[in-house]
Every structure is written in structure tokens, then in C-alpha cells.
Design an enzyme around this catalytic site. Sequence first.
Site, PDB file in Angstrom:
ATOM      1  N   CYS A 120       0.825  -1.219   0.000  1.00 28.35           N
ATOM      2  CA  CYS A 120       0.000   0.000   0.000  1.00 28.35           C
ATOM      3  C   CYS A 120       0.857   1.267   0.000  1.00 28.35           C
ATOM      4  O   CYS A 120       0.354   2.352  -0.266  1.00 28.35           O
ATOM      5  CB  CYS A 120      -0.918   0.020   1.207  1.00 28.35           C
ATOM      6  SG  CYS A 120      -2.030  -1.375   1.261  1.00 28.35           S
ATOM      7  N   HIS A 260      -3.116   6.869   4.726  1.00 31.06           N
ATOM      8  CA  HIS A 260      -3.549   5.674   3.990  1.00 31.06           C
ATOM      9  C   HIS A 260      -4.941   5.279   4.487  1.00 31.06           C
ATOM     10  O   HIS A 260      -5.189   5.247   5.688  1.00 31.06           O
ATOM     11  CB  HIS A 260      -2.546   4.549   4.218  1.00 31.06           C
ATOM     12  CG  HIS A 260      -2.978   3.260   3.613  1.00 31.06           C
ATOM     13  ND1 HIS A 260      -3.485   3.177   2.331  1.00 31.06           N
ATOM     14  CD2 HIS A 260      -3.011   1.997   4.106  1.00 31.06           C
ATOM     15  CE1 HIS A 260      -3.792   1.922   2.072  1.00 31.06           C
ATOM     16  NE2 HIS A 260      -3.522   1.186   3.135  1.00 31.06           N
ATOM     17  N   ASN A 290     -10.130   0.224   1.027  1.00 28.76           N
ATOM     18  CA  ASN A 290      -8.663   0.320   0.973  1.00 28.76           C
ATOM     19  C   ASN A 290      -8.210   0.007  -0.453  1.00 28.76           C
ATOM     20  O   ASN A 290      -8.240  -1.152  -0.876  1.00 28.76           O
ATOM     21  CB  ASN A 290      -8.078  -0.676   1.983  1.00 28.76           C
ATOM     22  CG  ASN A 290      -6.563  -0.675   1.997  1.00 28.76           C
ATOM     23  OD1 ASN A 290      -5.924  -0.063   1.146  1.00 28.76           O
ATOM     24  ND2 ASN A 290      -5.992  -1.377   2.956  1.00 28.76           N
TER      25      ASN A 290
HETATM   26  O1  UT7 Z   1      -3.503  -1.551   3.878  1.00 29.79           O
HETATM   27  C1  UT7 Z   1      -2.561  -2.341   4.499  1.00 29.79           C
HETATM   28  C2  UT7 Z   1      -2.635  -2.244   5.952  1.00 29.79           C
HETATM   29  N1  UT7 Z   1      -3.838  -2.882   6.449  1.00 29.79           N
HETATM   30  C3  UT7 Z   1      -4.365  -2.416   7.554  1.00 29.79           C
HETATM   31  O2  UT7 Z   1      -3.934  -1.430   8.073  1.00 29.79           O
HETATM   32  C4  UT7 Z   1      -5.489  -3.214   8.207  1.00 29.79           C
HETATM   33  C5  UT7 Z   1      -5.249  -3.280   9.707  1.00 29.79           C
HETATM   34  N2  UT7 Z   1      -6.202  -4.075  10.433  1.00 29.79           N
HETATM   35  C6  UT7 Z   1      -7.509  -3.743  10.541  1.00 29.79           C
HETATM   36  O3  UT7 Z   1      -7.968  -2.777   9.989  1.00 29.79           O
HETATM   37  C7  UT7 Z   1      -8.383  -4.578  11.450  1.00 29.79           C
HETATM   38  O4  UT7 Z   1      -7.580  -5.431  12.231  1.00 29.79           O
HETATM   39  C8  UT7 Z   1      -9.433  -5.424  10.661  1.00 29.79           C
HETATM   40  C9  UT7 Z   1     -10.499  -4.504  10.065  1.00 29.79           C
HETATM   41  C10 UT7 Z   1      -8.759  -6.210   9.558  1.00 29.79           C
HETATM   42  C11 UT7 Z   1     -10.128  -6.390  11.592  1.00 29.79           C
HETATM   43  O5  UT7 Z   1     -10.742  -5.661  12.658  1.00 29.79           O
HETATM   44  P1  UT7 Z   1     -10.581  -6.136  14.164  1.00 29.79           P
HETATM   45  O6  UT7 Z   1     -11.356  -5.236  14.996  1.00 29.79           O
HETATM   46  O7  UT7 Z   1      -9.093  -6.226  14.392  1.00 29.79           O
HETATM   47  O8  UT7 Z   1     -11.284  -7.541  14.149  1.00 29.79           O
HETATM   48  P2  UT7 Z   1     -10.667  -8.969  14.471  1.00 29.79           P
HETATM   49  O9  UT7 Z   1      -9.782  -9.429  13.360  1.00 29.79           O
HETATM   50  O10 UT7 Z   1     -10.103  -8.946  15.867  1.00 29.79           O
HETATM   51  O11 UT7 Z   1     -11.971  -9.862  14.476  1.00 29.79           O
HETATM   52  C12 UT7 Z   1     -12.980  -9.647  15.459  1.00 29.79           C
HETATM   53  C13 UT7 Z   1     -14.145 -10.582  15.154  1.00 29.79           C
HETATM   54  C14 UT7 Z   1     -13.710 -12.026  14.948  1.00 29.79           C
HETATM   55  O12 UT7 Z   1     -14.730 -12.848  15.524  1.00 29.79           O
HETATM   56  P3  UT7 Z   1     -14.515 -13.489  16.975  1.00 29.79           P
HETATM   57  O13 UT7 Z   1     -13.271 -14.319  16.889  1.00 29.79           O
HETATM   58  O14 UT7 Z   1     -14.379 -12.334  17.914  1.00 29.79           O
HETATM   59  O15 UT7 Z   1     -15.766 -14.286  17.181  1.00 29.79           O
HETATM   60  C15 UT7 Z   1     -13.751 -12.206  13.452  1.00 29.79           C
HETATM   61  O16 UT7 Z   1     -14.002 -13.530  13.067  1.00 29.79           O
HETATM   62  O17 UT7 Z   1     -14.789 -10.179  13.939  1.00 29.79           O
HETATM   63  C16 UT7 Z   1     -14.899 -11.317  13.074  1.00 29.79           C
HETATM   64  N3  UT7 Z   1     -14.814 -10.845  11.704  1.00 29.79           N
HETATM   65  C17 UT7 Z   1     -15.906 -10.472  10.986  1.00 29.79           C
HETATM   66  N4  UT7 Z   1     -17.201 -10.465  11.291  1.00 29.79           N
HETATM   67  C18 UT7 Z   1     -18.063 -10.036  10.347  1.00 29.79           C
HETATM   68  C19 UT7 Z   1     -13.717 -10.642  10.921  1.00 29.79           C
HETATM   69  N5  UT7 Z   1     -14.067 -10.169   9.722  1.00 29.79           N
HETATM   70  C20 UT7 Z   1     -15.424 -10.056   9.737  1.00 29.79           C
HETATM   71  C21 UT7 Z   1     -16.361  -9.628   8.791  1.00 29.79           C
HETATM   72  N6  UT7 Z   1     -17.653  -9.615   9.136  1.00 29.79           N
HETATM   73  N7  UT7 Z   1     -16.010  -9.187   7.562  1.00 29.79           N
END
Ligand code: UT7
Length: 335
Positions: A120, A260, A290
Site C-alpha cells: 500500500c 492511507h 482500501n
Molecule cells: O492496507 C494495508 C494495511 N492494512 C491495515 O492497516 C489493516 C489493519 N487491520 C484492521 O484494519 C483490522 O484489524 C481489521 C479490520 C482487519 C479487523 O478488525 P478487528 O477489529 O481487528 O477484528 P478482528 O480481526 O479482531 O476480528 C474480530 C471478530 C472475529 O470474531 P470473533 O473471533 O471475535 O468471534 C472475526 O471472526 O470479527 C470477526 N470478523 C468479521 N465479522 C463479520 C472478521 N471479519 C469479519 C467480517 N464480518 N467481515
Amino acid sequence: MEISSGRAPVIIGTGSAWPQRAVTNQDLQEIVDTSDEWITRRTGIRQRYIARADRNEETSDLSAAASLAALEMAGKSPDDLDMVIVGTVTGDRPFPACACLVQKKIKASRAAAFDISAGCSGFVYSLSMAENLIKAGQCDTILVVGVDRISVMLDWKDRANCVLFGDGAGAVVVTAGEGPNRILSTHIRSDGECWDMLYGEYGTPYVHPGLEPMTPKPFHVVMEGNKVFKKAVSSMTALSQKALEHNGLTGKDITMLFPHQANMRIISALAERVDIGMDRVYTNIDRFGNTSSGSIPIALDEAHRLGKLRKGDLILMVTFGAGITWGASVISWAI
Ligand code: UT7
């Protein structure tokens, strides 16, 4: 503020392009186990644009459209370009460089053309290259494109990744000018130790069936979201502070921050840490998602065309991506 003497790298034109098809969070609910509520609350994304190759929306097509718009604003012809630099990880093909296809499509026959792979951060890395080639006197006019068509690498069954990304291109024309309104400094960093926090995995390669077992697998993106989130906030904050200090500035001096566009929560954490109020942060993540290397130049072009930037405004761009890579650029706006 530091104003170095000599040839000034100046942005004189911006452009952007994205696919026709908007895919909303509601559309994604139909194909993967997710919800509009989750995506909006956790990321700030409401829709993204997804390319279709049958509509001439390959990476080089989007890049060429953005580039022609930037050249028109700059009052330059493709023949004026000494170099075409494209920051991307999703060129039309593994080779040749996407930049060579852009060169052909816009007819920049005099230019040397190459890609930069920095996830990115591709646009800010490419801008850094252009800035220094101009300062060194090697080039007079350079086209810098940030573009990705990450949709071709997404596993549309993987809700953790497929909801985050969109396709799009942004471009700027950088030329040798003079005066205080210029790219003041660009700073780039990498940490290869963390490469496996975020990467693209190849699909099944061609191998001789007798030499290696064939395990069919698609292209896909792998990301440890939480780790990337924390590293993005800390790295972008530290480098923003360094870039500001380098120019004798603080966050209070910045007219507009262009972060970004990966996650609204990352953006607000960064803005707070560098003392830039959200009223001075440009975001369009709700509409674009993104777009990887396209993210900052699309936002920049949109802000400029909406009349939100004035000559002499101080801009801070900060990026973060696979590699891990990150970068920051401080610009005194010239158009
Ligand atoms: O561009 C390059 C750089 N990229 C970034 O900067 C991205 C950085 N990371 C992020 O933006 C965030 O970590 C994410 C948006 C990718 C994820 O958000 P999060 O708040 O960190 O969620 P998580 O990965 O901790 O997941 C929380 C829950 C999980 O369920 P459980 O285990 O708590 O039951 C996931 O399975 O959310 C669930 N989950 C979803 N639920 C519905 C993950 N993706 C989804 C989804 N819809 N699309």
C-alpha cells in the site's frame, strides 16, 4: 521550515480513476458471512469499487485514465515525461512492468518506465523516487502513479479480507520547479522481519507434474489484522513526527493530513497522536475502501478537485503497507 535550495520537485497535476461497479456492504452480505454493521463499525467502509476486465478496467487502464487527467491538469503532454513510475503490487501481468503498459496507453514514448513494489506504500515510495530524481537533475518531469486492483487477489470466501479492499488509481505529475511550494521531504521505511503480517500468496504455479505434487490453490491475501493495526498506528505516528520535525513543523501547522485509507480507527488514532484534528484529515474510505497504493493519490486528487486545497497549504501524507513498508511526505501545495 526548511527550504532547500536548487531544483524543487513540484506536484503540478493530479488525476484519479476507479471502476464503474460499486459494491456495497449489503452486496457483500449476499456472498460472505458478514454484515454492514460489522464492516462500518470496525473499518468505516460502506462501499468499494471492483474492476471488471471486460470493461477495460485492468490496472493499466485505470492508471492510464488517472495519468491523462493528471497530465491535463499539469498542462503537460505525455511526450514531456522523462519517467513513468507506477507503485503497484497488482500489475496486469507478472511482467512486464505495469508502467510499460501505461507508457504505451498514454503514448509517453520518451519515458523510462518501471514499477515499485511496496504494498500500500507504493505511491509514497514512488513519489520519493521522483522527488530525488528531480533534485539530482536526472529528470525534469515524472509521472507517478499509485494503483492497485487487489480484487484479483482476494479470496471472496474470506470475510476477514474481502470486505476491506477496493480497486482504483491515482496519479501526480512532478516537475522541476522553484520556490517554496514543493515536495519538502519524503521519508520511507521498511521492516522485512514483519513480512508475514501481510502478504499476497500466489495461486497454483505451473510445475512439471512429475517433479512436484500439484495442489490447486487460488491467489489470496493473508493478513494478521490486529498486528497490522498496531504496527500501522505506531509506525505511521513515529514517521509522521520525524517528517514534521525534519521540516521544523508540528501537527498544528498541517492544513490537511492524507493518511492511507485502510481503517477509520487507524486514521483517528494516528491523527490524535500527531495532533491533527479530524477536521484536518481527508478521508474517503467510506466510498473507496482500501485501494492499497491508490489510496493516497485518489484522496489527494479528490480533495484538490473539490477545492479543499490552496497554494501554500501544508500537507502531510502517511502510508503503511505490506513489506512491512511505511512512508511520510510533507508537501507545500503548489496548485
Ligand atoms: O492496507 C494495508 C494495511 N492494512 C491495515 O492497516 C489493516 C489493519 N487491520 C484492521 O484494519 C483490522 O484489524 C481489521 C479490520 C482487519 C479487523 O478488525 P478487528 O477489529 O481487528 O477484528 P478482528 O480481526 O479482531 O476480528 C474480530 C471478530 C472475529 O470474531 P470473533 O473471533 O471475535 O468471534 C472475526 O471472526 O470479527 C470477526 N470478523 C468479521 N465479522 C463479520 C472478521 N471479519 C469479519 C467480517 N464480518 N467481515
